[in-house]
Design an enzyme around this catalytic site. Sequence first.
Site, short mmCIF file in Angstrom:
data_model
loop_
_atom_site.label_atom_id
_atom_site.label_comp_id
_atom_site.label_asym_id
_atom_site.label_seq_id
_atom_site.Cartn_x
_atom_site.Cartn_y
_atom_site.Cartn_z
N GLY A 248 0.61 -1.18 0.00
CA GLY A 248 -0.01 0.30 -0.01
C GLY A 248 0.75 1.29 -0.25
N CYS A 362 -14.56 5.12 -26.74
CA CYS A 362 -15.63 5.54 -26.70
C CYS A 362 -16.34 5.97 -25.30
CB CYS A 362 -16.82 4.66 -27.62
SG CYS A 362 -16.24 4.49 -29.32
N GLU A 363 -16.06 6.87 -24.63
CA GLU A 363 -16.33 7.07 -23.24
C GLU A 363 -15.91 8.46 -23.08
OE1 GLU A 363 -17.15 5.23 -20.21
OE2 GLU A 363 -18.03 3.60 -21.58
C1 LIG Z 1 -3.00 -4.84 -3.82
C2 LIG Z 1 -2.41 -5.88 -2.48
C3 LIG Z 1 -1.05 -5.24 -2.28
C4 LIG Z 1 -0.29 -4.26 -2.89
O1 LIG Z 1 -0.84 -3.11 -2.74
P1 LIG Z 1 0.33 -1.87 -3.54
O2 LIG Z 1 -0.62 -0.74 -3.10
O3 LIG Z 1 0.24 -1.93 -4.84
O4 LIG Z 1 1.18 -1.69 -2.61
C5 LIG Z 1 -0.63 -5.96 -1.14
N1 LIG Z 1 -1.28 -7.01 -0.66
C6 LIG Z 1 -2.45 -7.29 -0.64
C7 LIG Z 1 -3.24 -8.43 -0.03
C8 LIG Z 1 -3.08 -6.56 -1.68
O5 LIG Z 1 -4.52 -6.89 -2.07
#
Ligand SMILES: *Cc1c(COP(=O)(O)O)cnc(C)c1O
Length: 434
Positions: A248, A362-363
């Site tokens: 994340g 086409c959006e």
């Molecule tokens: C999407 C996801 C990630 C990676 O998220 P990023 O924002 O790309 O770092 C890691 N773990 C899980 C369980 C996810 O669903």
Amino acid sequence: MHPPQHLWPVTTTNGPEGMKIGGMLLSDLAQEFGTPAFVLDEEDFRGRCRSWRDAFSGHDVYYAGKAFLCHRVATWLKEEGLGIDVCSAGELRTARRAGVPGASLIFHGNNKSAAELAEAVAHGVSLVVVDSEDEISRLSAVAGSRGVRQQVLVRVTPGVEAHTHAHITTGTDDQKFGFSLSTGSAHRAISQVLAAPGLELVGLHSHLGSQILRPDVFELAADRLVGLMADTARTHGVLLRRLDLGGGLGIAYLPDEKPLDVRDFAPVVIDRVQKACAETGLPMPRLAVEPGRAIAGPTTVTLYTVGTIKRQPGLRTWVSVDGGLSDNMRPALYDASYTAVRAGRTTGRTAEETVTVCGRHCESGDIVVDSTTLPADLAIGDLLAVPASGAYHRSMANNYNCQPRPPVIAVRNSTARVIVRRETVDDVLRLDVE
Ligand SMILES: *Cc1c(COP(=O)(O)O)cnc(C)c1O
């Protein structure tokens, strides 16, 4: 360089001949491979893998394959010592075909089929992250029928708001992923796993969301998960050895965005878990993290060719390129913002014009860059480069309007190599049954 260096892959240079990545002129790449195309800086990708591995040394880094995975990328990850987080049979097979051992894989998903679970167990996937009570019994049966005990993590939603877009928030209670901590679901799931003969509970998992720009939400999640580990020790006498804090970490898409560097992020998180464990008398668990965007995102630019420029008095200027929604869903999905530069030719200091760069689909929501300044002498046939296109672009690409998906060209040391070939219209039509 405009916009600033931190938005561009690490080997990017901008000289009189034009912009280069990996020693390759973007205009030469466009000529040889066509547009739209993704250009991926291999040195940048590997460098980011090493930064994560070093910052979390002694712990585990699983690259989130859904950000962008292909055979070649899987081999780089293996060489750089990262594991891979997969969430479908397709991602699992991509990793295994590239020789990534099951022991380096972690398997995710809120609705894994019995067939996928069987495949995961057969490949010796190290950890399955269980996400529902149905799955706990399903996986236990699958593992039991093969005479193995599958190691699992329980996915917990710790009730932490990640301050990101609602569609990529996953740590709050009211949503499809994980077991809620506050309602007692997580405690129940732990009891259920401990009672399942085919499963061995080794730890907890949480993933708060994506494009997160502050570390405090990870600290809060760490506190709450360590609290649940302490509850588990008290209630069941079981010491959990693993704690996976998910992925994340955000990246910069625009010049004024300041992402966290993993070298600053990792010590904060590790310290916090250490403190929380010390306070509750638990041993330090082995941590895991699952970066996707933070590794793949900044490594790649999308190259487009300008096809039409529409100027109408009193209205904005529309610059249409040869891709859009089919190679970048993010503006439509998350209102994501980007920048673009002219990459092919330099004309010194020219006047600039504020324009909207749009796709060819086409959006009316098919926007590539809502507002950016480009040279006022921009012309049909010019090449545009959009940075920060490495994560959730090619992996979310689609065939809307029967548009073939772009290739991925890896560049390094003045050589270019196609790692995902361009789709053809024939590829797209191949599934039609007459
Ligand atoms: C999407 C996801 C990630 C990676 O998220 P990023 O924002 O790309 O770092 C890691 N773990 C899980 C369980 C996810 O669903």
